[in-house]
Enzyme design. Structure first.
Site, PDB file in Angstrom:
ATOM      1  N   ASP A 111      36.153  42.342  48.746  1.00 35.17           N
ATOM      2  CA  ASP A 111      36.930  43.575  48.869  1.00 35.17           C
ATOM      3  C   ASP A 111      36.560  44.605  47.803  1.00 35.17           C
ATOM      4  O   ASP A 111      36.341  45.770  48.101  1.00 35.17           O
ATOM      5  CB  ASP A 111      38.445  43.286  48.860  1.00 35.17           C
ATOM      6  CG  ASP A 111      38.916  42.491  47.648  1.00 35.17           C
ATOM      7  OD1 ASP A 111      38.083  42.093  46.794  1.00 35.17           O
ATOM      8  OD2 ASP A 111      40.138  42.233  47.549  1.00 35.17           O
ATOM      9  N   PHE A 164      44.095  51.550  40.105  1.00 32.43           N
ATOM     10  CA  PHE A 164      44.444  50.422  40.959  1.00 32.43           C
ATOM     11  C   PHE A 164      44.590  50.925  42.391  1.00 32.43           C
ATOM     12  O   PHE A 164      45.335  51.857  42.658  1.00 32.43           O
ATOM     13  CB  PHE A 164      45.729  49.742  40.485  1.00 32.43           C
ATOM     14  CG  PHE A 164      45.816  48.333  40.990  1.00 32.43           C
ATOM     15  CD1 PHE A 164      45.139  47.309  40.335  1.00 32.43           C
ATOM     16  CD2 PHE A 164      46.516  48.034  42.148  1.00 32.43           C
ATOM     17  CE1 PHE A 164      45.176  46.005  40.823  1.00 32.43           C
ATOM     18  CE2 PHE A 164      46.559  46.736  42.638  1.00 32.43           C
ATOM     19  CZ  PHE A 164      45.886  45.724  41.971  1.00 32.43           C
ATOM     20  N   ARG A 177      48.354  45.048  51.896  1.00 29.03           N
ATOM     21  CA  ARG A 177      47.069  44.705  52.523  1.00 29.03           C
ATOM     22  C   ARG A 177      46.952  45.327  53.912  1.00 29.03           C
ATOM     23  O   ARG A 177      45.868  45.563  54.412  1.00 29.03           O
ATOM     24  CB  ARG A 177      46.930  43.179  52.665  1.00 29.03           C
ATOM     25  CG  ARG A 177      46.844  42.429  51.358  1.00 29.03           C
ATOM     26  CD  ARG A 177      46.394  41.000  51.616  1.00 29.03           C
ATOM     27  NE  ARG A 177      46.647  40.099  50.507  1.00 29.03           N
ATOM     28  CZ  ARG A 177      45.835  39.953  49.457  1.00 29.03           C
ATOM     29  NH1 ARG A 177      44.739  40.659  49.365  1.00 29.03           N
ATOM     30  NH2 ARG A 177      46.141  39.092  48.499  1.00 29.03           N
TER      31      ARG A 177
END
Ligand code: IMP
Ligand code: MG
Length: 191
Positions: A111, A164, A177
């Protein structure tokens, strides 16, 4: 009906603490390009996509459908972050591959590469298993915090700033997600 479902999606995915970085459309277009590149590079090879769970599940699902080759997939799960938003450098194998990669052309699907500690440890482990080749595809590259500067990302979706990010498989403490886009978390303490 269409208007209603758009409204619902907006409500579900609108969070004042998120700032969209790459939209669903941008992601789809970029992944189509990666698919073309990988299709050309792996023509005639015995390609296995090794997805690093859980973060790369959506990237894998989209990427594999734009690679026009006979391929197989396998999964590995390693833990380095627990539920924190910082890297500890420790890597624990939670789930290993189901099949041998001996003689295969392995493309690790991740990812995000941040410090690079997780992936370089994983590549060390996979490197001892007799694969014909091992390359790395990462949906996101966050180069600024990199510790393992020698780590080579062969296929990158997007380079992101040192913030982030969540969505498209990436999480903050297990959540977000499911967002179809990539977003910066403005205040990580409130994520
Ligand atoms: P690294 O070992 O620092 O490269 O971190 C790799 C892992 O940390 C990734 O596979 C992600 O699970 C997680 N990670 C790093 N940065 C982020 C981020 O911005 N959002 C969500 N997860 C991240
Ligand atoms: Mg991960």
């Amino acid at each position: 009906m269409a208007a209603e479902s758009t409204q619902m999606a907006n409500t579900e995915f609108t969070n004042p603490n998120l700032e969209v970085l790459h939209s669903e459309e941008q992601i789809r277009a970029r992944i189509a390009e990666l698919g073309e590149e990988i299709t050309a590079d792996y023509a005639g090879k015995d390609l296995v996509l090794v997805s690093v769970l859980k973060g790369s599940c959506i990237f894998l699902a989209d990427l594999m459908r734009v690679i026009d080759l006979k391929l197989t997939i396998d999964f590995m799960s390693v833990s380095s972050y627990k539920n924190e938003m910082k890297s500890t450098g420790d890597v624990e194998i939670l789930k290993d591959l189901s099949n041998s990669i001996r003689g295969k052309d392995v493309l690790v699907v991740e990812d995000i590469i941040d410090t690079g500690l997780t992936l370089s440890r994983l590549l060390d482990i996979l490197g001892s298993r007799g694969a014909k080749s091992i390359k790395l595809a990462s949906f996101l590259d966050k180069p600024e915090p990199r510790i393992k500067t020698e780590l080579k990302i062969d296929y990158t979706g997007f380079v992101v700033p040192n913030k982030f990010v969540v969505g498209y498989g990436l999480d903050a403490a297990g959540r977000y997600r499911n967002l179809p886009f990539i977003a910066i978390v403005k205040d990580p303490s409130a994520a």
